[in-house]
Scaffold this active site. Structure first.
Site, PDB file in Angstrom:
ATOM      1  N   TYR A 100      -4.733  29.598  57.479  1.00  0.00           N
ATOM      2  CA  TYR A 100      -5.463  30.196  58.593  1.00  0.00           C
ATOM      3  C   TYR A 100      -4.681  29.950  59.866  1.00  0.00           C
ATOM      4  CZ  TYR A 100      -9.191  31.100  62.008  1.00  0.00           C
ATOM      5  OH  TYR A 100      -9.941  31.585  63.068  1.00  0.00           O
TER       6      TYR A 100
ATOM      7  N   ASP B  16       2.449  25.806  61.799  1.00  0.00           N
ATOM      8  CA  ASP B  16       1.132  25.773  62.422  1.00  0.00           C
ATOM      9  C   ASP B  16       0.530  24.405  62.129  1.00  0.00           C
ATOM     10  OD1 ASP B  16      -1.403  25.997  63.349  1.00  0.00           O
ATOM     11  OD2 ASP B  16      -1.894  27.862  62.285  1.00  0.00           O
TER      12      ASP B  16
ATOM     13  N   LYS C 167      -6.711  21.201  68.050  1.00  0.00           N
ATOM     14  CA  LYS C 167      -7.632  20.166  67.556  1.00  0.00           C
ATOM     15  C   LYS C 167      -7.326  18.782  68.128  1.00  0.00           C
ATOM     16  CE  LYS C 167      -9.234  23.190  63.971  1.00  0.00           C
ATOM     17  NZ  LYS C 167      -8.528  24.217  63.249  1.00  0.00           N
TER      18      LYS C 167
HETATM   19  C1  LIG Z   1      -8.330  25.776  63.572  1.00  0.00           C
HETATM   20  C2  LIG Z   1      -7.013  26.406  63.275  1.00  0.00           C
HETATM   21  C3  LIG Z   1      -6.484  27.437  64.058  1.00  0.00           C
HETATM   22  C4  LIG Z   1      -7.284  28.117  65.133  1.00  0.00           C
HETATM   23  O1  LIG Z   1      -7.618  27.249  66.146  1.00  0.00           O
HETATM   24  P1  LIG Z   1      -8.860  27.631  67.126  1.00  0.00           P
HETATM   25  O2  LIG Z   1      -8.820  26.565  68.164  1.00  0.00           O
HETATM   26  O3  LIG Z   1     -10.079  27.603  66.241  1.00  0.00           O
HETATM   27  O4  LIG Z   1      -8.594  28.984  67.647  1.00  0.00           O
HETATM   28  C5  LIG Z   1      -5.209  27.862  63.798  1.00  0.00           C
HETATM   29  N1  LIG Z   1      -4.459  27.309  62.829  1.00  0.00           N
HETATM   30  C6  LIG Z   1      -4.937  26.335  62.038  1.00  0.00           C
HETATM   31  C7  LIG Z   1      -4.070  25.731  60.994  1.00  0.00           C
HETATM   32  C8  LIG Z   1      -6.231  25.857  62.226  1.00  0.00           C
HETATM   33  O5  LIG Z   1      -6.732  24.927  61.410  1.00  0.00           O
END
Ligand SMILES: *Cc1c(COP(=O)(O)O)cnc(C)c1O
Length: 435
Positions: free
Chosen positions: A156, A244, A272
């Site tokens: 994601y 990511d 995060k």
């Molecule tokens: C949570 C997440 C995102 C998106 O981050 P948001 O702050 O929710 O937009 C992108 N990449 C990864 C791997 C994530 O876990």
């Protein structure tokens, strides 16, 4: 999926006040929530509305207390409402909550990020992980003057149009929109490959974007050599490698997954943990690449609330408290939790996999280890996760309300919390092994 049917079959956990609020929320907000997974669609029943949280626990509006393994999807690595974070945010807010002008807090947080992660020489702060990955892709396209982006099924990367693509199983395929409202054109240059399988790259590829440890299809570790092979394939094709690390950054350790696996990407996205529980994320990379961003370079990016002073204050405090000892403690707790969960589930006759990568833990109700999205989907299709979730919640332990998430342990989860979790898991496993 019918939530009512699931709700009748499964225990109704939310109390009267949560149910009343949810009923109101449904009339005011689509599905009653601001982010879909919060609606409990995958596990049935009504979500509890959180009133407050402290350390490892959340308390809902009916006064029910849950040992929390969501921790705002990993944003709260110190546990909820850590006194140092609360103080930093309060102090910062007294000086104003946003200025639309540079602040010392941005410089302080940028210095911490860049001194932590080798190769990450500069950062640009944004407000969400979605923005961070979206910008990393734009930057990669701008710098390489190529269009194609390769991603992996089950990873994601936020909800920007170009990354909401789904592929067929097996070989890498051009993506199809994975959401209504995403035009085919928006994903026409997105190729979707299978995790842990090296895709073919050519001179059309601007970048490969990957979760170096996949943590949005449950927890799937990169197989030995996968990340290094991706690095070589990118170099051979003249493509950039984007890690990511919105989940893994500052959670797996100070250097994140790139440090843990010894593979250095060209660009990182962080989110995060780095925002200390406030809306903040970052794009990072080497200087020459990062200086393609406006105002130095031609790749446009901007944000009204970017580098928000409350968020940079929180992020800096959190990074300062994440010492090597803190990571070692967290990893030790998660290792104990993983070994304990495996043992408890097996001894109650429940077939499951409990993958652990450092401070991250996943749970698949499957007989074989999971290495890609096809495996994760197969495990979820068994339907056991919902029953486990509800049995755990009935015992006061909140795992994520979806089989595709991981368990986020915080530094506030002590040995006592780990043992409470295992005790609850024994009861839950006994219950679900009967059905
Ligand atoms: C949570 C997440 C995102 C998106 O981050 P948001 O702050 O929710 O937009 C992108 N990449 C990864 C791997 C994530 O876990």
């Amino acid at each position: 999926m019918s939530e009512e049917v699931a709700g009748e079959r499964l225990p109704r956990l939310a109390g009267p006040r949560s149910r009343e609020l949810f009923a109101r929320a449904i009339g005011l907000m689509p599905g009653g929530v601001d982010s879909p997974v919060r609606a409990f669609g995958a596990v049935g029943g009504t979500p509890w509305f959180v009133e407050r949280a402290e350390g490892a626990y959340v308390v809902d509006v009916d006064g029910r207390r849950y040992l929390d393994y969501v921790q705002s999807w990993g944003a709260s690595i110190l546990g909820h409402a850590h006194p140092a974070v609360v103080a930093a945010v309060r102090d910062a807010s007294l000086r104003g909550t946003t200025f639309g002008a540079p602040t010392e807090g941005e410089v302080e947080l940028a210095a911490r990020v860049t001194s932590s992660v080798p190769g990450c020489e500069m950062v640009r702060f944004v407000s969400s992980g979605t923005e961070a990955v979206m910008t990393a892709v734009r930057l990669a396209r701008g710098a390489t003057r190529r269009d194609r982006v390769v991603i992996f099924s089950g990873c994601y990367h936020g909800h920007s149009d170009g990354l909401l693509a789904a592929g067929g199983s097996g070989l890498a395929t051009l993506g199809l929109p994975s959401s209504a409202g995403v035009p085919a054109g928006a994903v026409a240059d997105t190729v979707v490959a299978s995790y842990n399988t090296l895709p073919d790259l050519d001179e059309r590829v601007a970048c490969v974007v990957v979760e170096p440890v996949a943590a949005n299809m449950g927890l799937v570790a990169p197989e030995p050599g996968f990340l290094a092979a991706l690095r070589r394939a990118c170099d051979d094709a003249g493509a950039l490698l984007v890690f990511d690390e919105v989940i893994t950054g500052f959670r797996l350790g100070r250097e994140g997954a790139s440090g843990l696996y010894g593979v250095r990407p060209d660009l990182w996205s962080f989110g995060k943990v780095v925002g200390g529980g406030l809306p903040l994320a970052a794009i990072g990379g080497g200087r020459s690449l990062m200086e393609h961003l406006a105002p130095v370079g031609p790749v446009y990016q901007a944000g009204t609330l970017s580098g928000n002073p409350l968020a940079t204050a929180a992020g800096a405090v959190v990074l300062d408290l994440l010492t090597p000892e803190a990571y070692a403690t967290l990893a030790q707790r998660v290792a104990r939790l993983g070994a304990g969960l495996s043992e408890v589930l097996a001894s109650e006759g429940v077939t499951a996999q409990v993958p652990v990568v450092g401070t991250l833990l996943g749970l698949f109700f499957s007989s074989a280890p999971v290495r890609d999205y096809a495996g994760a989907r197969l495990a979820a299709a068994g339907g056991r996760y919902a029953a486990f979730f509800n049995e755990m919640a009935a015992r006061g332990v909140a795992f994520a309300p979806s089989p595709y998430e991981v368990a986020f342990t915080s530094l506030a989860h002590g040995e006592e919390e780990v043992e409470l979790t295992l005790e609850a898991a024994r009861g839950a496993a006994r219950e679900i092994s009967r059905t």
